[in-house]
Motif scaffolding. Structure first.
Motif, PDB file in Angstrom:
ATOM      1  N   LYS A  61       0.858  -1.183   0.000  1.00 36.08           N
ATOM      2  CA  LYS A  61       0.000   0.000   0.000  1.00 36.08           C
ATOM      3  C   LYS A  61       0.891   1.229   0.000  1.00 36.08           C
ATOM      4  CE  LYS A  61      -3.956  -2.132   0.569  1.00 36.08           C
ATOM      5  NZ  LYS A  61      -5.058  -2.057  -0.350  1.00 36.08           N
ATOM      6  N   ARG A  62       0.432   2.292  -0.624  1.00 40.07           N
ATOM      7  CA  ARG A  62       1.210   3.524  -0.721  1.00 40.07           C
ATOM      8  C   ARG A  62       0.901   4.431   0.461  1.00 40.07           C
ATOM      9  NH1 ARG A  62       3.714   6.148  -4.982  1.00 40.07           N
ATOM     10  NH2 ARG A  62       3.812   8.406  -4.737  1.00 40.07           N
ATOM     11  N   VAL A  63       1.953   4.989   1.066  1.00 40.86           N
ATOM     12  CA  VAL A  63       1.814   5.942   2.162  1.00 40.86           C
ATOM     13  C   VAL A  63       2.726   7.125   1.837  1.00 40.86           C
ATOM     14  CG1 VAL A  63       2.212   6.360   4.616  1.00 40.86           C
ATOM     15  CG2 VAL A  63       1.390   4.134   3.849  1.00 40.86           C
ATOM     16  N   GLU A  64       2.171   8.319   1.906  1.00 35.41           N
ATOM     17  CA  GLU A  64       2.982   9.518   1.661  1.00 35.41           C
ATOM     18  C   GLU A  64       3.064  10.326   2.940  1.00 35.41           C
ATOM     19  OE1 GLU A  64       2.362  11.923  -1.807  1.00 35.41           O
ATOM     20  OE2 GLU A  64       1.347  10.257  -2.816  1.00 35.41           O
ATOM     21  N   LEU A  65       4.224  10.908   3.172  1.00 35.61           N
ATOM     22  CA  LEU A  65       4.372  11.795   4.318  1.00 35.61           C
ATOM     23  C   LEU A  65       5.368  12.886   3.978  1.00 35.61           C
ATOM     24  CD1 LEU A  65       6.906  10.630   6.839  1.00 35.61           C
ATOM     25  CD2 LEU A  65       6.112   8.938   5.210  1.00 35.61           C
ATOM     26  N   LYS A  66       5.214  14.007   4.623  1.00 35.06           N
ATOM     27  CA  LYS A  66       6.129  15.126   4.432  1.00 35.06           C
ATOM     28  C   LYS A  66       6.980  15.252   5.681  1.00 35.06           C
ATOM     29  CE  LYS A  66       2.980  17.616   1.458  1.00 35.06           C
ATOM     30  NZ  LYS A  66       2.235  18.856   1.228  1.00 35.06           N
TER      31      LYS A  66
END
Length: 99
Positions: free
Chosen positions: A51-56
């Protein structure tokens, strides 16, 4: 044999001509190729159960993650996954000890 200026198949006649870059092997424009490649990558990831997870993150943390990943000879995403797993296990252990 006469040299035909439109003939690009007879390589030996055009040895002095330099042609830039790789020959075009895909009929699609580059932007369309990128979309197709990204779609295929997403399909492969789904098949693997990813699964894709994005964070800054702050730029300092980003550089630290890059350095750690390079030192451990892993990708940044693999390093982040390892850190997250360790953190989740630690939280899970702490929660089970409370109960």
């Amino acid at each position: 044999m006469a040299k035909e200026s439109a003939d690009r198949i007879t390589i030996d006649l055009f040895a002095e001509e330099k042609r830039r870059g790789r020959p075009k092997t895909n009929p699609l424009p580059r932007q369309a190729q990128l979309k197709v490649n990204k779609r295929n990558q997403i399909k492969r990831d789904r098949q693997k159960g990813l699964k894709r997870v994005e964070l800054k993150v702050d730029s300092d943390l980003f550089e630290t993650l890059n350095e750690l990943a390079k030192a451990q000879s892993v990708s940044r995403s693999e390093l982040i996954e390892t850190i997250l797993k360790a953190g989740v296990e630690r939280l899970d252990t702490a929660n089970s000890e409370r109960n």
